[in-house]
Design an enzyme around this catalytic site. Sequence first.
Site, PDB file in Angstrom:
ATOM      1  N   TYR A   1      -4.344   5.644  -1.222  1.00  0.00           N
ATOM      2  CA  TYR A   1      -5.388   5.721  -2.254  1.00  0.00           C
ATOM      3  C   TYR A   1      -5.272   7.012  -3.039  1.00  0.00           C
ATOM      4  O   TYR A   1      -5.535   7.045  -4.245  1.00  0.00           O
ATOM      5  CB  TYR A   1      -6.772   5.620  -1.604  1.00  0.00           C
ATOM      6  CG  TYR A   1      -7.890   6.034  -2.532  1.00  0.00           C
ATOM      7  CD1 TYR A   1      -8.355   5.190  -3.528  1.00  0.00           C
ATOM      8  CD2 TYR A   1      -8.461   7.323  -2.435  1.00  0.00           C
ATOM      9  CE1 TYR A   1      -9.358   5.585  -4.401  1.00  0.00           C
ATOM     10  CE2 TYR A   1      -9.465   7.719  -3.297  1.00  0.00           C
ATOM     11  CZ  TYR A   1      -9.905   6.854  -4.278  1.00  0.00           C
ATOM     12  OH  TYR A   1     -10.890   7.250  -5.148  1.00  0.00           O
TER      13      TYR A   1
ATOM     14  N   TYR B   1      -2.753  -0.108   2.176  1.00  0.00           N
ATOM     15  CA  TYR B   1      -2.869   1.335   1.934  1.00  0.00           C
ATOM     16  C   TYR B   1      -4.049   1.911   2.712  1.00  0.00           C
ATOM     17  O   TYR B   1      -4.993   1.206   3.077  1.00  0.00           O
ATOM     18  CB  TYR B   1      -3.005   1.638   0.441  1.00  0.00           C
ATOM     19  CG  TYR B   1      -4.347   1.299  -0.182  1.00  0.00           C
ATOM     20  CD1 TYR B   1      -5.397   2.222  -0.182  1.00  0.00           C
ATOM     21  CD2 TYR B   1      -4.570   0.063  -0.787  1.00  0.00           C
ATOM     22  CE1 TYR B   1      -6.621   1.922  -0.759  1.00  0.00           C
ATOM     23  CE2 TYR B   1      -5.783  -0.237  -1.368  1.00  0.00           C
ATOM     24  CZ  TYR B   1      -6.810   0.691  -1.355  1.00  0.00           C
ATOM     25  OH  TYR B   1      -8.033   0.396  -1.923  1.00  0.00           O
ATOM     26  N   CYS B   2      -3.939   3.226   2.974  1.00  0.00           N
ATOM     27  CA  CYS B   2      -5.049   4.000   3.539  1.00  0.00           C
ATOM     28  C   CYS B   2      -5.260   5.209   2.639  1.00  0.00           C
ATOM     29  O   CYS B   2      -5.022   5.123   1.431  1.00  0.00           O
ATOM     30  CB  CYS B   2      -4.788   4.382   4.996  1.00  0.00           C
ATOM     31  SG  CYS B   2      -3.298   5.356   5.288  1.00  0.00           S
ATOM     32  N   TRP B   3      -5.725   6.317   3.182  1.00  0.00           N
ATOM     33  CA  TRP B   3      -6.030   7.480   2.348  1.00  0.00           C
ATOM     34  C   TRP B   3      -4.783   8.057   1.684  1.00  0.00           C
ATOM     35  O   TRP B   3      -4.731   8.283   0.487  1.00  0.00           O
ATOM     36  CB  TRP B   3      -6.744   8.542   3.168  1.00  0.00           C
ATOM     37  CG  TRP B   3      -6.770   9.910   2.545  1.00  0.00           C
ATOM     38  CD1 TRP B   3      -6.227  11.045   3.054  1.00  0.00           C
ATOM     39  CD2 TRP B   3      -7.374  10.286   1.306  1.00  0.00           C
ATOM     40  NE1 TRP B   3      -6.448  12.113   2.210  1.00  0.00           N
ATOM     41  CE2 TRP B   3      -7.151  11.672   1.129  1.00  0.00           C
ATOM     42  CE3 TRP B   3      -8.077   9.592   0.319  1.00  0.00           C
ATOM     43  CZ2 TRP B   3      -7.595  12.373   0.015  1.00  0.00           C
ATOM     44  CZ3 TRP B   3      -8.519  10.287  -0.799  1.00  0.00           C
ATOM     45  CH2 TRP B   3      -8.291  11.653  -0.947  1.00  0.00           C
TER      46      TRP B   3
ATOM     47  N   SER C   1      -2.369   2.908   7.596  1.00  0.00           N
ATOM     48  CA  SER C   1      -1.701   1.831   6.862  1.00  0.00           C
ATOM     49  C   SER C   1      -0.346   1.511   7.473  1.00  0.00           C
ATOM     50  O   SER C   1       0.050   0.342   7.550  1.00  0.00           O
ATOM     51  CB  SER C   1      -1.538   2.204   5.390  1.00  0.00           C
ATOM     52  OG  SER C   1      -0.796   3.405   5.246  1.00  0.00           O
TER      53      SER C   1
END
Length: 360
Positions: free
Chosen positions: A123, A94-96, A102
């Site tokens: 996130y 995952y990323c933001w 991601s």
Amino acid sequence: MGFTLDHLRRDALAKFDTVIDVRSPAEFAEDHVPGAINLPVMSNEERAKIGTIYVQQSPFLARKLGAAIVARNAARHIETELADKEGGWQPLVYCWRGGQRSGSFASILSQIGWRTDVLEGGYRAYRTQVVRMLYADALPYRFVLLDGNTGSGKTAILHSLNEQGAQMLDLEGLANHRGSLLGAMRDEQPSQKMFETRLAQALLELNPSKPIVAEAESSKIGERLIPASVWKAMRAAPRIDIAASLQARAQFLTRDYADVLEDPAHMAERLDKLRALCSHARVEQWLAYLGEGKHEKLAAELMEHHYDRGYERSREGRDNTVLATLKTDGLEPRHIEGLARQVSDLLDQILGNIDLELDA
């Protein structure tokens, strides 16, 4: 290749071998999904550089340069941190917000043959659930608060209760602060977001059908705010008062703040901040006690002329039901254990009364 997080309990991600946060180290340090490791596809500096190019030059150029950076960092992670992973390894990335960072990294991992998923919404999706739980939804938990003047051993009683099988929530431990001007610990406090993540996870480990004992706090622990739903439940909770003698509290506080007293210069700086609240002459006397190593005397004076007065003012706005006042002339380990047993007995009475109400 997308995984939707539908709850915050620890088993939500149990199907994955590793949860990978590909955001920058600064983003990860502020807060992250519990149990995640950080394999950033952009450093703090690289992320700032690409962001500047995106705004000031061209989104296309930013994406092109960003792709090269992601590829280089992904290669490094595969050759180092992920070098020992076998073919059946199943990561979640995952990323933001589940976007390019991601997606790019997950695509590379998938091409290798690993069963890779991307967290839908990233996130931000996790954070949305934490905020909903702690700020919007009514909590299903019933609190009982431990109250008492500074140095009454409330945190120690909480941990003794835990050892005896009762449920407790150590808010000061989660916030890494003892809740007073002089209560800062050596390590910095977590960010507000990280504090809330810790709090949400701690609550999810507890049984809503049984009372939870927590320390009576103000709405702020150091620099960290208690979230609205938790604060509302605490405001409505009954309390148990711990009434310890000044001498017992001074002795306990001297032991409890040993880490602070080990650094007299830092302690002096903290005492100096009290000049706005106490007289200069009194603070000078406290500094003298500190210099002479009269720590117990210093603790007693601080409580009598600063902390206790502050507690009395804060109690004026409370209307919690007082279940009992437990008096003690000592706060040695055996006293703490005895006080915890008394609190535990009161909790059993509360549960018994609830059962009677349900049967009626």
